[in-house]
Design a protein around this motif. Structure first.
Motif, PDB file in Angstrom:
ATOM      1  N   ARG A  95       0.839  -1.208   0.000  1.00 42.89           N
ATOM      2  CA  ARG A  95       0.000   0.000   0.000  1.00 42.89           C
ATOM      3  C   ARG A  95       0.870   1.253   0.000  1.00 42.89           C
ATOM      4  O   ARG A  95       0.600   2.215  -0.739  1.00 42.89           O
ATOM      5  CB  ARG A  95      -0.913  -0.002   1.222  1.00 42.89           C
ATOM      6  CG  ARG A  95      -1.810   1.242   1.311  1.00 42.89           C
ATOM      7  CD  ARG A  95      -2.499   1.349   2.651  1.00 42.89           C
ATOM      8  NE  ARG A  95      -1.550   1.438   3.745  1.00 42.89           N
ATOM      9  CZ  ARG A  95      -0.915   2.566   4.095  1.00 42.89           C
ATOM     10  NH1 ARG A  95      -1.111   3.680   3.404  1.00 42.89           N
ATOM     11  NH2 ARG A  95      -0.071   2.571   5.104  1.00 42.89           N
ATOM     12  N   GLN A  96       1.917   1.269   0.830  1.00 41.69           N
ATOM     13  CA  GLN A  96       2.794   2.439   0.877  1.00 41.69           C
ATOM     14  C   GLN A  96       3.463   2.677  -0.471  1.00 41.69           C
ATOM     15  O   GLN A  96       3.578   3.816  -0.922  1.00 41.69           O
ATOM     16  CB  GLN A  96       3.859   2.257   1.954  1.00 41.69           C
ATOM     17  CG  GLN A  96       3.353   2.328   3.382  1.00 41.69           C
ATOM     18  CD  GLN A  96       4.492   2.520   4.364  1.00 41.69           C
ATOM     19  OE1 GLN A  96       5.047   3.606   4.488  1.00 41.69           O
ATOM     20  NE2 GLN A  96       4.857   1.447   5.051  1.00 41.69           N
ATOM     21  N   ASP A 105       2.435   1.855  -3.480  1.00 47.11           N
ATOM     22  CA  ASP A 105       1.489   2.382  -4.468  1.00 47.11           C
ATOM     23  C   ASP A 105       1.371   3.899  -4.354  1.00 47.11           C
ATOM     24  O   ASP A 105       1.324   4.619  -5.369  1.00 47.11           O
ATOM     25  CB  ASP A 105       0.112   1.738  -4.287  1.00 47.11           C
ATOM     26  CG  ASP A 105       0.091   0.297  -4.769  1.00 47.11           C
ATOM     27  OD1 ASP A 105       0.993  -0.070  -5.529  1.00 47.11           O
ATOM     28  OD2 ASP A 105      -0.820  -0.455  -4.366  1.00 47.11           O
ATOM     29  N   GLU A 106       1.303   4.395  -3.126  1.00 53.09           N
ATOM     30  CA  GLU A 106       1.201   5.845  -2.921  1.00 53.09           C
ATOM     31  C   GLU A 106       2.497   6.555  -3.288  1.00 53.09           C
ATOM     32  O   GLU A 106       2.488   7.637  -3.876  1.00 53.09           O
ATOM     33  CB  GLU A 106       0.838   6.138  -1.452  1.00 53.09           C
ATOM     34  CG  GLU A 106      -0.524   5.610  -1.017  1.00 53.09           C
ATOM     35  CD  GLU A 106      -1.653   6.272  -1.796  1.00 53.09           C
ATOM     36  OE1 GLU A 106      -1.553   7.482  -2.088  1.00 53.09           O
ATOM     37  OE2 GLU A 106      -2.641   5.571  -2.129  1.00 53.09           O
ATOM     38  N   LYS A 164       3.203   7.122  -7.128  1.00 55.63           N
ATOM     39  CA  LYS A 164       2.468   8.229  -7.752  1.00 55.63           C
ATOM     40  C   LYS A 164       3.268   9.523  -7.696  1.00 55.63           C
ATOM     41  O   LYS A 164       3.119  10.395  -8.551  1.00 55.63           O
ATOM     42  CB  LYS A 164       1.129   8.415  -7.049  1.00 55.63           C
ATOM     43  CG  LYS A 164       0.169   7.231  -7.205  1.00 55.63           C
ATOM     44  CD  LYS A 164      -1.096   7.433  -6.383  1.00 55.63           C
ATOM     45  CE  LYS A 164      -2.010   6.221  -6.472  1.00 55.63           C
ATOM     46  NZ  LYS A 164      -3.207   6.364  -5.612  1.00 55.63           N
TER      47      LYS A 164
END
Length: 481
Positions: free
Chosen positions: A200-201, A203-204, A207
């Motif tokens: 999850r980290q 993916d952010e 960006k």
């Protein structure tokens, strides 16, 4: 003897006291219905006869703050059968008085979902009573005092950091630069860490990190594995979480911002107990430094917008061969080296005199590793030559590129030389060619002249129609007046 029996009995009683029955699966225990403003509420999940390998986030409770997670384990020996249990406890601290609802929730333990109905929690005035924590049954047995005290957790100093690294801070358009994200711990580090939701980290983070207007070659890291590295003479363990090489399409400035990375950092009990929670889950955020990469334009050249950029060599499948006129053979023009293999175009054809060829078949192989992208791209030509003589393929093919390490344009030319023997096949080659169009109908069309009489009648009819149209138009204009 009596003392030994007493101690053994105490051990069995303690084991029975802190454990669940043999064969239990997962049990979710909620804290009391009423607590004081200075007390904590807990959600405890216990798994029997297996380890807790993964777990989901615990639910949020309105007007409560999460205070960390502790873990514990125990073993039972009942009637000669041994069982074990592992627990994780989430602590919550109330922020104000009142009645609050913990709604029903599901939590994933080792990939399986388990449900709890929730409850209503009443938070009253601060309590002056001592904590109701269960005593350590072995406190006296091992010579420790104050069994009812809450364990004191301390945070160990860590020797770790999170890094965003690039191998170049200045590149040419089309030249690749490597970018990696990694967490580092020194060999002397004593603080216990664990990765917290890395997918999850990441993916952010991506960006923010990935530049625009670039070609990306991702190294596709799926498992975070430790690597031993040495930095300035000091040994570190590196956990690489992302790596890619980027090839910019246009000049300018690429700005990569400061990146945060959160890790679970455990606080350890100052006075560890046999059955108690000897470490408490906490979080620490690490920050990388920002990076800027300058992208320079290529030097002036007529083909600067078309050439590949990198360090390349030519690879051929033949050097010197002898063929007969009209006999076909395969020729591989291969380009290998370091750079954007996907962007490599076919070599330029300089001359096709007496040399017949077709569009090549293309094969490529790309290797990503050791901080760079390398590989080979092959162009397979099928060639026939119609006139006898010595043919130097360097007169027919060339491939121009820009070498950023030497900062020069260079040209790869074939080394292969072809000796052609036999009679000329030029006329045969022409007869075998399909002329197409008008020539394809020569054998099927009538060679007699068309009858000119039909052309006369057709022209007369058209003129009569035009005259009638003019007369009709004139009549309509007169009547209108």
């Amino acid at each position: 003897m009596i003392k030994t029996i007493l101690q053994t009995t105490l051990v069995y009683m303690a084991l029975l006291f802190v454990s669940n029955a043999y064969g239990q699966d997962v049990q979710i225990e909620l804290g009391p219905d009423e607590i004081g403003l200075n007390e904590t509420f807990t959600i405890k999940v216990t798994l029997s006869n297996d380890k807790i390998k993964s777990y989901d986030q615990f639910p949020d409770i309105p007007s409560f703050q999460k205070q960390g997670i502790s873990q514990s384990s125990s073993m039972n020996l009942i009637n000669g059968q041994m069982s074990s249990s592992n627990s994780i406890i989430q602590y919550y601290k109330p922020t104000r008085k009142g009645d609050f609802t913990l709604p029903s929730f599901d939590i994933l333990i080792n990939g399986n979902a388990y449900s709890s109905p929730g409850k209503t929690i009443t938070v009253g005035d601060a309590s002056s009573a001592s904590s109701s924590r269960a005593p350590d049954p072995f406190a006296d047995f091992f010579g420790r005092s104050s069994p009812s005290e809450e364990p004191e957790y301390v945070e160990l100093e860590d020797d770790a950091f999170f890094s965003l690294a690039v191998d170049k801070e200045e590149v040419y358009v089309g030249e690749g630069f490597n970018l990696s994200l990694a967490f580092y711990m020194s060999e002397a580090n004593q603080a216990p860490f664990q990765f917290y939701e890395p997918g999850r980290q990441l993916d952010e983070i991506l960006k923010k990190v990935k530049p625009t207007n670039v070609w990306e070659e991702n190294y596709n890291i799926t498992n975070i594995e430790p690597e031993q590295v040495t930095i300035n003479g000091k040994r570190w363990t590196r956990y690489k979480v992302f790596e890619a090489t980027f090839f910019p399409f246009s000049e300018g400035e690429i700005e990569i911002p400061r990146i945060s990375w959160e890790m679970i950092k455990y606080r350890v009990a100052k006075n560890p107990t046999f059955f108690g929670a000897n470490r408490q889950e906490d979080f620490k955020t690490f920050y990388s430094s920002a990076k800027n990469i300058k992208v320079k334009p290529l030097p002036p050249h007529p083909l600067k917008n078309e050439v590949s950029v990198g360090e390349y060599q030519i690879r051929e499948n033949i050097k010197n061969i002898e063929v007969e006129t009209g006999q076909g053979f395969d020729y591989n023009f291969g380009v290998s080296g370091i750079g954007n293999i996907n962007a490599i175009q076919a070599p330029r054809m300089l001359s096709t005199a007496n040399l017949n060829t077709y569009d090549p078949n293309v094969r490529q192989q790309i290797n990503r590793g050791y901080g760079r992208v390398s590989g080979i791209k092959e162009f397979n030509y099928y060639i026939t030559i119609t006139e006898a003589g010595d043919i130097d393929l360097a007169d027919h093919f060339e491939w121009i590129y820009f070498d950023p390490s030497r900062e020069v344009y260079d040209t790869l030319r074939p080394q292969a030389k072809i000796k052609v023997v036999g009679e000329s096949k030029v006329n045969q080659a022409l007869s075998n060619q399909r002329l197409g169009g008008l020539y394809d109908r020569i054998d099927v069309e009538d060679n007699r002249f068309l009858n000119e009489q039909y052309k006369y009648y057709f022209t007369t009819a058209i003129n009569v129609l035009l005259l009638a149209s003019v007369i009709l138009l004139a009549v309509l204009i007169i009547r209108k007046k």
